[in-house]
Design a protein around this motif. Structure first.
Motif, PDB file in Angstrom:
ATOM      1  N   ILE A 307       0.840  -1.209   0.000  1.00  0.00           N
ATOM      2  CA  ILE A 307       0.000   0.000   0.000  1.00  0.00           C
ATOM      3  C   ILE A 307       0.871   1.254   0.000  1.00  0.00           C
ATOM      4  O   ILE A 307       0.628   2.199  -0.754  1.00  0.00           O
ATOM      5  CB  ILE A 307      -0.956  -0.028   1.209  1.00  0.00           C
ATOM      6  N   ALA A 308       1.914   1.217   0.839  1.00  0.00           N
ATOM      7  CA  ALA A 308       2.807   2.383   0.896  1.00  0.00           C
ATOM      8  C   ALA A 308       3.500   2.576  -0.453  1.00  0.00           C
ATOM      9  O   ALA A 308       3.633   3.704  -0.934  1.00  0.00           O
ATOM     10  CB  ALA A 308       3.833   2.201   2.016  1.00  0.00           C
ATOM     11  N   SER A 309       3.913   1.489  -1.085  1.00  0.00           N
ATOM     12  CA  SER A 309       4.654   1.619  -2.344  1.00  0.00           C
ATOM     13  C   SER A 309       3.752   2.145  -3.457  1.00  0.00           C
ATOM     14  O   SER A 309       4.209   2.829  -4.359  1.00  0.00           O
ATOM     15  CB  SER A 309       5.270   0.275  -2.743  1.00  0.00           C
ATOM     16  N   ARG A 310       2.455   1.818  -3.378  1.00  0.00           N
ATOM     17  CA  ARG A 310       1.521   2.330  -4.379  1.00  0.00           C
ATOM     18  C   ARG A 310       1.007   3.725  -4.019  1.00  0.00           C
ATOM     19  O   ARG A 310       0.226   4.311  -4.749  1.00  0.00           O
ATOM     20  CB  ARG A 310       0.312   1.386  -4.510  1.00  0.00           C
ATOM     21  N   LYS A 311       1.382   4.200  -2.843  1.00  0.00           N
ATOM     22  CA  LYS A 311       0.930   5.513  -2.329  1.00  0.00           C
ATOM     23  C   LYS A 311      -0.586   5.581  -2.174  1.00  0.00           C
ATOM     24  O   LYS A 311      -1.197   6.659  -2.277  1.00  0.00           O
ATOM     25  CB  LYS A 311       1.427   6.655  -3.227  1.00  0.00           C
ATOM     26  N   ALA A 312      -1.201   4.414  -1.940  1.00  0.00           N
ATOM     27  CA  ALA A 312      -2.624   4.419  -1.602  1.00  0.00           C
ATOM     28  C   ALA A 312      -2.769   4.901  -0.159  1.00  0.00           C
ATOM     29  O   ALA A 312      -1.815   4.877   0.620  1.00  0.00           O
ATOM     30  CB  ALA A 312      -3.210   3.023  -1.779  1.00  0.00           C
ATOM     31  N   LYS A 313      -3.974   5.357   0.194  1.00  0.00           N
ATOM     32  CA  LYS A 313      -4.195   5.988   1.491  1.00  0.00           C
ATOM     33  C   LYS A 313      -5.164   5.149   2.335  1.00  0.00           C
ATOM     34  O   LYS A 313      -5.964   4.391   1.784  1.00  0.00           O
ATOM     35  CB  LYS A 313      -4.807   7.383   1.295  1.00  0.00           C
ATOM     36  N   VAL A 314      -5.109   5.328   3.643  1.00  0.00           N
ATOM     37  CA  VAL A 314      -6.005   4.591   4.533  1.00  0.00           C
ATOM     38  C   VAL A 314      -6.907   5.548   5.313  1.00  0.00           C
ATOM     39  O   VAL A 314      -6.444   6.542   5.884  1.00  0.00           O
ATOM     40  CB  VAL A 314      -5.218   3.685   5.509  1.00  0.00           C
ATOM     41  N   SER A 315      -8.190   5.247   5.302  1.00  0.00           N
ATOM     42  CA  SER A 315      -9.155   5.967   6.129  1.00  0.00           C
ATOM     43  C   SER A 315      -9.399   5.147   7.393  1.00  0.00           C
ATOM     44  O   SER A 315      -9.972   4.065   7.349  1.00  0.00           O
ATOM     45  CB  SER A 315     -10.476   6.131   5.364  1.00  0.00           C
ATOM     46  N   HIS A 316      -8.943   5.683   8.505  1.00  0.00           N
ATOM     47  CA  HIS A 316      -9.089   4.997   9.799  1.00  0.00           C
ATOM     48  C   HIS A 316     -10.459   5.354  10.377  1.00  0.00           C
ATOM     49  O   HIS A 316     -10.790   6.535  10.519  1.00  0.00           O
ATOM     50  CB  HIS A 316      -7.969   5.459  10.735  1.00  0.00           C
ATOM     51  N   CYS A 317     -11.225   4.340  10.725  1.00  0.00           N
ATOM     52  CA  CYS A 317     -12.611   4.539  11.181  1.00  0.00           C
ATOM     53  C   CYS A 317     -12.809   3.903  12.555  1.00  0.00           C
ATOM     54  O   CYS A 317     -13.448   2.846  12.680  1.00  0.00           O
ATOM     55  CB  CYS A 317     -13.573   3.930  10.170  1.00  0.00           C
ATOM     56  N   PRO A 318     -12.293   4.535  13.597  1.00  0.00           N
ATOM     57  CA  PRO A 318     -12.278   3.860  14.899  1.00  0.00           C
ATOM     58  C   PRO A 318     -13.666   3.623  15.487  1.00  0.00           C
ATOM     59  O   PRO A 318     -13.882   2.599  16.131  1.00  0.00           O
ATOM     60  CB  PRO A 318     -11.450   4.811  15.769  1.00  0.00           C
ATOM     61  N   CYS A 319     -14.610   4.551  15.292  1.00  0.00           N
ATOM     62  CA  CYS A 319     -15.954   4.343  15.861  1.00  0.00           C
ATOM     63  C   CYS A 319     -16.567   3.077  15.287  1.00  0.00           C
ATOM     64  O   CYS A 319     -17.165   2.269  16.005  1.00  0.00           O
ATOM     65  CB  CYS A 319     -16.872   5.525  15.565  1.00  0.00           C
ATOM     66  N   SER A 320     -16.419   2.913  13.999  1.00  0.00           N
ATOM     67  CA  SER A 320     -16.969   1.750  13.334  1.00  0.00           C
ATOM     68  C   SER A 320     -16.248   0.474  13.754  1.00  0.00           C
ATOM     69  O   SER A 320     -16.868  -0.539  14.071  1.00  0.00           O
ATOM     70  CB  SER A 320     -16.842   1.942  11.820  1.00  0.00           C
ATOM     71  N   ASN A 321     -14.930   0.528  13.756  1.00  0.00           N
ATOM     72  CA  ASN A 321     -14.151  -0.677  14.059  1.00  0.00           C
ATOM     73  C   ASN A 321     -14.454  -1.206  15.451  1.00  0.00           C
ATOM     74  O   ASN A 321     -14.476  -2.420  15.674  1.00  0.00           O
ATOM     75  CB  ASN A 321     -12.642  -0.394  13.938  1.00  0.00           C
ATOM     76  N   SER A 322     -14.687  -0.308  16.398  1.00  0.00           N
ATOM     77  CA  SER A 322     -15.051  -0.749  17.746  1.00  0.00           C
ATOM     78  C   SER A 322     -16.515  -1.184  17.790  1.00  0.00           C
ATOM     79  O   SER A 322     -16.846  -2.204  18.384  1.00  0.00           O
ATOM     80  CB  SER A 322     -14.810   0.366  18.767  1.00  0.00           C
ATOM     81  N   ALA A 323     -17.404  -0.417  17.165  1.00  0.00           N
ATOM     82  CA  ALA A 323     -18.832  -0.674  17.286  1.00  0.00           C
ATOM     83  C   ALA A 323     -19.216  -2.040  16.720  1.00  0.00           C
ATOM     84  O   ALA A 323     -19.936  -2.800  17.367  1.00  0.00           O
ATOM     85  CB  ALA A 323     -19.634   0.426  16.591  1.00  0.00           C
ATOM     86  N   ILE A 324     -18.730  -2.338  15.526  1.00  0.00           N
ATOM     87  CA  ILE A 324     -19.130  -3.627  14.952  1.00  0.00           C
ATOM     88  C   ILE A 324     -18.024  -4.670  15.114  1.00  0.00           C
ATOM     89  O   ILE A 324     -17.983  -5.670  14.397  1.00  0.00           O
ATOM     90  CB  ILE A 324     -19.660  -3.499  13.498  1.00  0.00           C
ATOM     91  N   THR A 325     -17.167  -4.419  16.123  1.00  0.00           N
ATOM     92  CA  THR A 325     -16.198  -5.424  16.597  1.00  0.00           C
ATOM     93  C   THR A 325     -15.302  -5.923  15.478  1.00  0.00           C
ATOM     94  O   THR A 325     -15.053  -7.130  15.335  1.00  0.00           O
ATOM     95  CB  THR A 325     -16.934  -6.633  17.242  1.00  0.00           C
TER      96      THR A 325
END
Lengths: 475, 475
Positions: A307-325
């Motif tokens: 991902i880093a080599s392709r320079k793609a980006k990450v959207s971190h979604c902590p509310c979601s990641n915790s809520a739906i486990t």
């Protein structure tokens, strides 16, 4: 069509913005000059209104009359201008379901709560109600730029773009592509039909804002499991054909989902180097420097490197990641791998329309990662605010336009106000709204910002501008 | 002195309360009759105002004139009465520091942020401002009962009790005992001085509310590391001498703290069966059925068994545990061990004054425990609301008085209202406050409650009553 303010504007007071990942810069008693096109043309430190009017307005060639110059004063106690938030991942169509997820996890959550609601938005009146509300709501929380998923339906996706333009919110608007593993009542009929509908929506969105001043279409394969290999290939071809087009999708949110991707897209079928989730997108030409990958919770070392080599980006979604486990994403690790990260509310996997809540949860979730043994995983107040502004701007490819208060950037900003407790502690001082942040008067500026991050809400976002236009104001 | 309403009261509308850990009971179109002493004397299902007035008011022997009967109607869309929240653990004295903790953990957080602020509240004017604000703020969030830590200082602790009584908040008020491992400017001079000051504060608090109708003192050894063995012994003796007195302290919040306790109180010195933290309190006679233990993050199996056998209670403080990186408490495991649990905001280790936020975080943190492998750890919306009301009531020893809507209980309640989105999605319908919960109209009642838990705030708490007295109302 969103119009610029038509007048030049002078903003006076305290300005706070991110200048490095772990650094906020505080400009007090400063002046920011924004021209009638909504662009920051000058920033002056130690500058009161008199000096701004007498020395600087004439130098810019501006008129100083009431009909020529708008002056916005933000210098009260606990008041400051802050860049608007960038929400790098949310489903406008799921907004009515925020908070409704029970004990589900990703795959059952999609079938139980999500697909029926999304499908129902082919009703234009319902779509108008939902989309208007989500735009107004997120603007009220200081979100000046949002990367939206709409639905499979072209007319309602186009309506979302119309409404963003009308309300003046900067947005990426994507028609959702999915031709498999979804209910028969809610999916594209074929890869060809999906690609045709995608082209139709892209053409419409580009027609309403040809200069891409505010709104742009975004290629949106929902996620690998819901796209057949022919559709993925077609979308990769479309991405190559339209090199200005951003791409958004999901990656590595949930362990069952990851297993499903490996099953659906074995490397023998894609030509990828391995069965990894990132490898699948890469094999189809969808892992690019314009790609926004939501979640990335369970990425492997080699996937992060890819991902880093392709320079793609990450959207971190902590509310979601915790809520739906789903899990706890390792943001520090991603950042150290060189992956650009921003924040997403991910409504309605995430329960909150607020990027400030996402920032708060990013800090808290990073502490849960730290509890797992990696003490340096903790994100500071400064860092989560960077992710919410500069980081997000880079994720959506607008780092030269928004995210800070530099000359040449657009004025996408919010005026934040915190309540000052009255001497008896009965409430806040006159003329202030009784929000959830209480200032006692002895706090440092970094203390005030921390109080805002941990207890702030839309009541503290007094005014919001996009490209110089006032798009939200608390009554 | 908090006065009852003086009039009989009739509440009409929807009433929701916990009846089991995982069950909410919904009473729609119901009537709750509260007498002039603030006690629920009758609950009637399927009862409109006319029937209540004609059939039931006379049967209760009440007058129905305007000067005799107050009628409160709560039957609008998205409106319901809910029991007031019980905050089982918070430091009133730390309120001004909410959100301010940086990347600290417990022991450095105490020295850097906490002790200086607490010490400064020996200034009565400052204490009045802080304590008034924390009471008014928590009331506005629906906290009808709070278990407060004040400071070491007797006069300002007594002031906190005065103010709770005056504002009408039910409270346990504790003077903090600490005679070691604290800065010289902020600690009791000796065990004897600590005990004398404690007796003085207890006597004062009992004098202002002799019948314990609202306010009661609580024995408050800060935590084992800050109390010498002679002080612990003296407090255990005091607990035995005053068998009506509740006890509150901290336990097993942070791993360094646990190691410190083992070092300070080896079993050879206490006569405990082992070096465990719970064993130390037990050895000194402080682990009783009246004991509120905050945190309990890292308890061992044998400690949980000991706590359950002593019928001591645990205050779960998820906001704090995540914020200062203490750990993720295993609430399901505690409940299954037979330990009664409630929720605490733990300001200012916790950043929020809201028990609703604590409930939300309890749900999210339980998902992080589940991510660790224990799928059944997840707490549902129903369960976290139980902890916030019934569980909390039991933790503070008031389960017969508050926490639900049974006949014989006091009317400690809140009227909750959620915003209904207008047809165009522009905002909410007329006369409603534009809060953070949006009702679209097609939600089920459990959906509405979930929306409240995940996005609600003090704007949704329209009115608050304690013992029948209206103690907060949104303007």
């Amino acid at each position: 069509m969103a119009t610029p303010s038509k007048k030049d504007q002078l903003f006076l007071g305290s300005f706070i913005h991110s200048t490095k990942l772990d650094e906020l810069t505080y400009l007090h008693n400063a002046a920011v000059f924004v021209d009638a096109q909504g662009k920051i043309v000058h920033v002056e430190r130690d500058c009161d209104e008199q000096r701004a009017r007498e020395a600087l307005v004439p130098r810019l060639g501006w008129g100083a009359g009431e009909d020529e110059l708008v002056v916005v004063r933000g210098g009260g106690t606990g008041e400051f201008f802050f860049p608007g938030f960038v929400d790098t991942h949310l489903h406008a169509s799921q907004y009515p379901n925020v908070g409704i997820f029970g004990k589900s996890t990703l795959l059952d959550w999609l079938n139980t709560y999500t697909f029926p609601l999304e499908a129902s938005l082919s009703d234009q009146a319902k779509a108008r109600k939902v989309y208007s509300r989500v735009i107004r709501k997120t603007l009220s929380h200081g979100t000046t730029c949002a990367a939206y998923y709409a639905t499979v339906d072209v007319p309602s996706t186009n309506l979302l773009a119309d409404l963003c333009l009308s309300y003046g919110q900067r947005a990426l608007v994507g028609r959702v592509c999915m031709d498999q593993l979804a209910p028969s009542y809610y999916r594209d009929e074929s890869p060809a039909a999906s690609l045709a509908a995608t082209r139709e929506s892209i053409a419409y969105i580009e027609s309403i804002d040809p200069s891409r001043s505010l709104i742009r279409p975004v290629l949106t394969p929902r996620f690998a499991p819901s796209c057949s290999a022919p559709l993925m290939r077609g979308l990769g071809d479309l991405a190559a054909e339209m090199p200005h087009l951003p791409i958004q999708t999901h990656i590595s949110e949930n362990k069952n989902e990851i297993a499903l991707v490996a099953e659906l897209f074995p490397k023998a079928s894609t030509g990828a180097a391995d069965d990894s989730y990132a490898g699948v997108y890469d094999a189809f030409g969808l892992l690019t420097d314009r790609t926004i990958l939501a979640h990335g919770v369970h990425l492997s070392e080699s996937e992060a490197t890819l991902i880093a080599s392709r320079k793609a980006k990450v959207s971190h979604c902590p509310c979601s990641n915790s809520a739906i486990t789903s899990g706890a994403a390792r943001v520090r690790w991603l950042l150290e791998k060189g992956v650009v990260c921003g924040l997403g509310t991910d409504m309605s996997g995430g329960y909150s329309p607020s990027v400030l809540e996402a920032a708060r949860l990013a800090a808290l979730v990073s502490r849960h990662v730290a509890m797992g043994g990696d003490e340096k995983a903790k994100l500071s107040v400064e860092e989560v605010l960077y992710l919410a502004t500069r980081g997000g701007a880079e994720v959506v490819g607008l780092e030269d336009r928004v995210g800070g208060f530099e000359v040449g950037m657009d004025w996408d900003a919010q005026l934040v106000g915190l309540g000052v407790v009255d001497p008896l502690g009965e409430g806040v001082v006159d003329d202030q709204e009784d929000g959830n942040v209480d200032v006692f008067g002895w706090e440092t500026w970094p203390d005030l910002v921390a109080k805002w991050v941990y207890n702030g809400d839309d009541r503290n976002t007094k005014k919001v501008w996009v490209k110089g236009r006032l798009v939200h104001e608390r009554k």
